[in-house]
Write an enzyme that holds these catalytic residues in place. Structure first.
Site, short mmCIF file in Angstrom:
data_model
loop_
_atom_site.label_atom_id
_atom_site.label_comp_id
_atom_site.label_asym_id
_atom_site.label_seq_id
_atom_site.Cartn_x
_atom_site.Cartn_y
_atom_site.Cartn_z
CE1 TYR A 179 -2.71 -3.32 0.90
CE2 TYR A 179 -4.34 -1.65 1.44
CZ TYR A 179 -4.01 -2.97 1.16
OH TYR A 179 -5.00 -3.92 1.15
CE LYS A 225 2.58 -18.03 0.74
NZ LYS A 225 1.71 -19.20 0.96
CG ASP A 263 -1.07 -20.06 2.71
OD1 ASP A 263 -0.35 -19.67 3.63
OD2 ASP A 263 -0.68 -20.85 1.84
CG ASP A 322 -7.38 -4.10 3.55
OD1 ASP A 322 -8.44 -3.99 4.19
OD2 ASP A 322 -7.21 -3.57 2.43
#
Ligand code: NAD
Length: 338
Positions: free
Chosen positions: A126, A173, A206, A230
């Site tokens: 972002y 991740k 995930d 988010d």
């Protein structure tokens, strides 16, 4: 007004003014000692001043330290930049805190959930650094810094300490993005050493999504880089009944904080007295906790729980047919009868 805490009040656009009115009335009934310093931002101000976020509004928030805000409209595609993004950047509100807790009476497959999502607000994908490499290839740069990771993880641990929570789960991740998410995770491990009484847990994003759906009760405080935060904060709002009841706060240094609902300005409902005021009211609850008005905060929460628990005077999204002002009135009556 002696004894009252001055707070910047931004009514916002669309449904903003009506839910803000409902929330301030509920807080007043709960005994909140607040003097509202009203300033406009968003669409209306754009028309008047040529900017949706005049400098004097930012100055006012810096001066008062705390702001209570309704949602504001951002045009899709062209038009002005998001007031919310600008506010976060200019006031360096690096932490978005979204508690997701079950309220009896709200339709949801889950009960007794109590998760707090702490999302990094300023970095990651972002950062707004994007370019076309060729006419057919676009790149967005993911920026993760040690400073940004350190302050958000420390914030999450400090939050856990303040609210007597036991565990912080760092979501990443780093198995794939070994440098960027690797830096976030490495920093989380480092910072956690300063908080031996709170457990640090690590989850790949995930797997985190699946676990939140299957075993949400295992989770306490989550800390995440911007994009995962988010997505997971909306997932957690979904676990407890949706955006109509999801409060949020954006926090920076030295107690600087802006409280607002997680949802937007729902323009199609403007002026209809129809939408659920709960997310805005619970943002008020979070604000009262932040400024140390604990008794008033508790009364706001109890009033909301009572009215939603009874399920008689609630808005359409909660299965009822009450309007915004009617539901707020019922919450005020509940508080006054305590
Ligand atoms: P939205 O959250 O405004 O509305 C989506 C749908 O959610 C609505 O049509 C409605 O069905 C439902 N909804 C939202 N709030 C509700 C409430 N309190 N009670 C009952 N139902 C409710 O999202 P959107 O339509 O994507 O965005 C509208 C505008 O809001 C856009 O301009 C967007 O940029 C802005 N926005 C502002 C903020 C903010 O100010 N913090 C946050 C998100 C979106």
């Amino acid at each position: 007004m002696a004894g009252k805490r001055k707070v910047t009040l931004i009514p916002g656009d669309g449904i903003g003014p009506s839910i803000v009115e409902a929330a301030t009335a509920v807080m007043e009934a709960a005994g909140a000692l607040v003097e509202w310093d009203v300033h406009e931002a968003g669409e209306k101000v754009m028309e008047k001043f040529g900017t949706p976020l005049p400098e004097e509004v930012l100055e006012n928030i810096r001066e008062n330290v705390v702001a209570f805000k309704g949602p504001v409209t951002t045009p899709v595609g062209g038009g002005f930049r998001s007031v919310n993004v600008e506010l976060r950047k200019k006031l360096e509100l690096f932490a978005c805190v979204r508690p997701a807790f079950s309220i009896e009476g709200v339709r949801s497959p889950y009960k007794d959930i109590d998760i707090v999502v702490v999302r990094e607000n300023l970095e990651d994908l972002y950062s707004g650094i994007e370019h076309m490499v060729t006419p057919d290839v676009a790149e967005s740069i993911k920026v993760i810094t040690r400073k940004g990771s350190e302050r958000i993880v420390r914030f999450a641990f400090e939050y856990a300490l303040k609210f007597s929570r036991k565990k912080v789960t760092a979501v990443h991740k780093a198995n794939i993005m070994k440098l960027s998410d690797g830096l976030f995770l490495e920093t989380a491990r480092e910072v956690s050493k300063d908080y031996p009484e709170i457990e640090l847990e690590e989850r790949i994003v995930d797997n985190m999504a699946m676990q939140l759906v299957q075993k949400p009760h295992l989770y306490d405080v989550l800390v995440l880089p911007n994009l995962y935060g988010d997505i997971m904060s909306d997932l957690c709002a979904g676990l407890v009944g949706g955006l109509g009841i999801a409060p949020s706060s954006n926090m920076g240094y030295d107690e600087l904080a802006v409280f607002e609902p997680a949802h937007g300005s729902a323009p199609k409902y403007t002026g209809l007295d129809k939408v659920n005021p709960t997310a805005q009211i619970l943002s008020g609850y979070l604000m009262l906790l932040h400024i140390g008005q604990y008794d008033a905060a508790e009364r706001v929460l109890e009033g909301v729980k009572k009215v939603i628990g009874e399920g008689k005077v609630v808005t359409y999204d909660l299965g009822g047919n009450a309007g915004t002002s009617e539901m707020a009135r019922a919450i005020i009556d509940a508080i006054e009868s305590m």
